[in-house]
Design a protein around this motif. Structure first.
Motif, PDB file in Angstrom:
ATOM      1  N   ASP A  56       2.604  -2.302  -3.023  1.00 35.85           N
ATOM      2  CA  ASP A  56       1.228  -2.786  -3.015  1.00 35.85           C
ATOM      3  C   ASP A  56       1.057  -3.669  -1.689  1.00 35.85           C
ATOM      4  N   TYR A  57      -0.402  -3.243  -0.898  1.00 37.50           N
ATOM      5  CA  TYR A  57      -1.225  -4.076   0.472  1.00 37.50           C
ATOM      6  C   TYR A  57      -0.838  -5.147   0.462  1.00 37.50           C
ATOM      7  N   LYS A  59      -7.513   0.429   2.278  1.00 34.97           N
ATOM      8  CA  LYS A  59      -6.895  -0.316   1.928  1.00 34.97           C
ATOM      9  C   LYS A  59      -8.000  -1.651   2.202  1.00 34.97           C
ATOM     10  N   GLN A 111     -11.101  -2.250   0.785  1.00 33.25           N
ATOM     11  CA  GLN A 111     -11.128  -2.673   0.050  1.00 33.25           C
ATOM     12  C   GLN A 111     -11.058  -4.028  -0.437  1.00 33.25           C
TER      13      GLN A 111
END
Length: 156
Positions: free
Chosen positions: A46-47, A89, A92
């Motif tokens: 996950d980022y 990403k 986000q």
């Protein structure tokens, strides 16, 4: 770059640092099953943990994305999907940062916001009354200013 290549690279770098999956998971605040999924190519990091992962493995994000160590003379190439994922990403993160900023502002200084909204509404009403010489228009503009605030809070 495929998930499998990235996974093999993570496993290789983890082993080179003499870390078990459990130890790396503890350092990153994830489960050892998560590390296993990364290394087998079943999922990608996950980022939110990519930066920590790279720091722990002493690699760059570019190296992680390509699944191989950076060649000093090569420029990494990314697929359209990788670039789109990275841009998504980033977007986000920016949206989350905006939301947190608004929520922090709302939570920390609710009275300031309330006073500001009230002042703005009263000012809109005064200006409207002065211009139109009508209490109806003044009330309408005051309500419209509150409508905008509600819209803004819902939207952001």
């Amino acid at each position: 770059m495929s998930q499998q290549e990235m996974g093999r690279f993570i496993a290789e770098k983890r082993r080179a640092k003499n870390l078990t999956q459990e130890q790396l998971a503890e350092l990153l605040g994830v489960s050892n099953k998560t590390i296993s999924k990364w290394e087998t190519g079943k999922s990608m990091p996950d980022y939110s943990v990519v930066e920590s992962l790279c720091k722990e493995l002493n690699i760059t994000i570019a190296e992680l994305l390509t699944g191989k160590e950076k060649d000093s003379e090569s420029i990494p190439e990314y697929t359209k999907e990788q670039v789109e994922l990275l841009l998504y990403k980033v977007e986000q993160m920016e949206n989350e940062k905006k939301r947190r900023t608004i929520m922090h502002f709302d939570m920390s200084s609710g009275k300031t916001i309330e006073a500001g909204i009230t002042t703005g509404s009263v000012l809109a009403m005064i200006i409207s009354y002065a211009h139109w010489q009508s209490i109806g228009w003044a009330i309408l503009h005051g309500l419209m200013s509150w409508g905008y605030v509600i819209y803004y809070l819902i939207r952001y």
